[in-house]
Design an enzyme around this catalytic site. Structure first.
Site, mmCIF file in Angstrom:
data_model
loop_
_atom_site.group_PDB
_atom_site.id
_atom_site.type_symbol
_atom_site.label_atom_id
_atom_site.label_comp_id
_atom_site.label_asym_id
_atom_site.label_seq_id
_atom_site.Cartn_x
_atom_site.Cartn_y
_atom_site.Cartn_z
ATOM 1 N N LYS A 100 0.982 33.624 -31.150
ATOM 2 C CA LYS A 100 0.951 33.203 -32.554
ATOM 3 C C LYS A 100 1.683 31.887 -32.802
ATOM 4 O O LYS A 100 1.330 31.146 -33.705
ATOM 5 C CB LYS A 100 1.507 34.299 -33.454
ATOM 6 C CG LYS A 100 0.529 35.445 -33.633
ATOM 7 C CD LYS A 100 0.894 36.337 -34.798
ATOM 8 C CE LYS A 100 -0.161 37.390 -35.044
ATOM 9 N NZ LYS A 100 -0.114 38.475 -34.036
ATOM 10 N N GLU A 122 1.518 36.024 -45.465
ATOM 11 C CA GLU A 122 1.700 37.457 -45.469
ATOM 12 C C GLU A 122 1.992 37.885 -44.033
ATOM 13 O O GLU A 122 1.715 37.160 -43.093
ATOM 14 C CB GLU A 122 0.425 38.160 -45.951
ATOM 15 C CG GLU A 122 -0.670 38.317 -44.896
ATOM 16 C CD GLU A 122 -1.301 37.008 -44.446
ATOM 17 O OE1 GLU A 122 -1.174 35.996 -45.176
ATOM 18 O OE2 GLU A 122 -1.911 36.988 -43.366
ATOM 19 N N SER A 389 -1.780 38.456 -24.541
ATOM 20 C CA SER A 389 -1.430 37.740 -25.774
ATOM 21 C C SER A 389 0.044 37.831 -26.161
ATOM 22 O O SER A 389 0.569 36.935 -26.809
ATOM 23 C CB SER A 389 -2.300 38.238 -26.927
ATOM 24 O OG SER A 389 -2.198 39.642 -27.068
HETATM 25 C C1 LIG Z 1 -1.159 39.457 -33.819
HETATM 26 C C2 LIG Z 1 -1.396 39.773 -32.414
HETATM 27 C C3 LIG Z 1 -2.703 40.018 -31.903
HETATM 28 C C4 LIG Z 1 -3.912 40.089 -32.772
HETATM 29 O O1 LIG Z 1 -4.266 38.925 -33.448
HETATM 30 P P1 LIG Z 1 -5.486 38.016 -33.009
HETATM 31 O O2 LIG Z 1 -5.595 37.053 -34.148
HETATM 32 O O3 LIG Z 1 -6.695 38.879 -32.866
HETATM 33 O O4 LIG Z 1 -5.138 37.364 -31.735
HETATM 34 C C5 LIG Z 1 -2.858 40.236 -30.548
HETATM 35 N N1 LIG Z 1 -1.805 40.250 -29.708
HETATM 36 C C6 LIG Z 1 -0.541 40.042 -30.143
HETATM 37 C C7 LIG Z 1 0.569 40.077 -29.161
HETATM 38 C C8 LIG Z 1 -0.297 39.805 -31.500
HETATM 39 O O5 LIG Z 1 0.968 39.592 -31.932
#
Ligand SMILES: *Cc1c(COP(=O)(O)O)cnc(C)c1O
Length: 409
Positions: A100, A122, A389
């Site tokens: 993010k 938000e 992610s």
């Molecule tokens: C917020 C988040 C997601 C999901 O959000 P996307 O916009 O679909 O990427 C996925 N993995 C992590 C670690 C997150 O914090």
């Protein structure tokens, strides 16, 4: 090799001038917001090719976030599964622990260039709030984060983090007091002072230009992964896998590969505990086109066509809509969307922790779980690149409390 019409593919890469990917996207906002969104779109068009902006962003990506994030060949897991070789794109190693920060830095820099004093957003579980509060502290902007009262009680550590970083956490106290109400409250606050504030959306969702802009900021993930894979293996990956909530980490990985038709691409949604409405957030698997938060996309809907309740073990995937680009990529069949249950995600969470010493975020564990399913079906010479992610530190207490016994804890 997939056979997809080149013109359809082109439209999957860039939205039209009104922000449409095929029939999805657009900008459905109150008339008062329309010129503000246009102003953001124009400001973004100007800076995105500006060498000064690019250099500033690249500097921060390298020296602040810690990019490029490594690409790691998960040999233990691959050998155990006995099929394709699994590679992990380590977004979990970024400053703040997830992808993010990639778009939050971009949005904060944009706000600064536009002369805004404050950045607002938000947050649900608090992940977007923490990443944005971080970027705001760095760039020197005030930051207000709107959060449902119920979520504030549930996500205490992230609420504290935002406070330490200097952001104000403002409770949304109406309705169900969760993410949707937080969005309502943030929009209301935005409308009160759009001149001094920028609303920084947390994924590839919302009215144009946000889906395109957030996508562009996240595409660094795919560009790096492509280069790293070519360097390590001398060829492109055969398969890409990423989890899909709103769709930002996935589109970030997928974007630079969309026109490489030899690369199979999989987006993984949360199947939760069942496919009954309210038990999952498998938007592309079970939703129908509809409208949410100012744009058109696949949407999970209740009997009245309103956004349905959703639930998954990974709160970052808890969204009844999905990015418009994903909606279009599903229709033209360029990306295959699959789903993974809570149970499978928890299995993968422990599997990766115990084979590779990497604790994934529960969101990312959905992508890992799909790789665990796919790898044994493929030959050892094939490769799978998984976007990891985020890291699982935020999830450990919850997982141990709820599932610890099954795993000897
Ligand atoms: C917020 C988040 C997601 C999901 O959000 P996307 O916009 O679909 O990427 C996925 N993995 C992590 C670690 C997150 O914090």
């Amino acid at each position: 090799m997939k056979n997809i019409d080149r013109s359809l593919l082109q439209a999957s890469v860039m939205p039209d001038v009104n922000g449409y990917f095929g029939e999805y996207g657009g900008r459905f906002v109150p008339p008062m917001l329309e010129p503000l969104m246009q102003e953001i779109a124009e400001a973004y068009e100007q800076i995105k090719d500006d060498p000064v902006f690019i250099e500033e962003l690249q500097y921060l990506q390298k020296h602040y976030t810690g990019r490029p994030s490594p690409l790691f060949h998960a040999k233990n897991l691959s050998n155990k599964l006995g099929g394709a070789q699994i590679f992990l794109k380590r977004e979990d190693l970024n400053h703040t622990g997830a992808h993010k920060i990639n778009h939050c830095l971009g949005e904060a820099l944009l706000a600064k260039k536009m002369g805004k004093k404050k950045i607002i957003a938000e947050t649900g579980a608090g992940q977007h709030g923490v990443a944005l509060a971080t970027a705001a502290a760095l760039v020197g902007l005030d930051c207000d984060i709107y959060m449902g009262e119920v979520d504030i009680a549930k996500e205490h550590p992230n609420v504290v983090r935002m406070g330490i970083l200097g952001a104000r956490v403002i409770p949304a106290t109406h309705g169900l007091k969760t993410l949707k109400e937080a969005v309502d409250a943030a929009f209301e606050a935005y409308l009160k002072d759009p001149v001094n504030q920028l609303y920084a959306i947390g994924s590839v969702v919302g009215p144009h230009p946000f889906p395109m802009m957030v996508r562009d900021f996240q595409s660094i993930v795919g560009r790096e992964a492509k280069e790293q894979m070519l360097e390590m293996e001398g060829k492109l990956p055969d398969n890409l896998i990423a989890c899909v909530g709103g769709g930002s980490n996935s589109i970030g990985l997928f974007s630079p590969f969309l026109e490489d038709l030899d690369v199979n691409i999989y987006g993984v949604e949360p199947a939760g505990t069942s496919f009954k409405t309210g038990d999952h957030a498998a938007t592309l698997t079970l939703g129908k086109p509809g409208m949410i938060h100012g744009f058109k996309c696949y949407l999970l809907q209740d009997e009245n066509g309103e956004p349905a309740a959703v639930n998954t073990v990974a709160s970052g995937l808890d969204y009844p809509g999905v990015g418009p680009q994903h909606s279009y990529l599903k229709d033209i069949k360029r990306v295959t969307y699959e789903s993974i249950t809570d149970h499978e995600a928890i299995e993968a969470f422990f599997e990766l922790s115990r084979t590779e010493g990497i604790i994934p975020a529960l969101e990312s564990a959905h992508a890992v779980a799909y790789a665990v399913k796919l790898a044994p079906k493929l030959g050892k010479e094939k490769t799978i690149l998984v976007n990891l992610s985020g890291r699982g530190d935020k999830d450990v207490d919850y997982v141990v409390e709820k599932y610890g016994k099954e795993y000897g804890l």
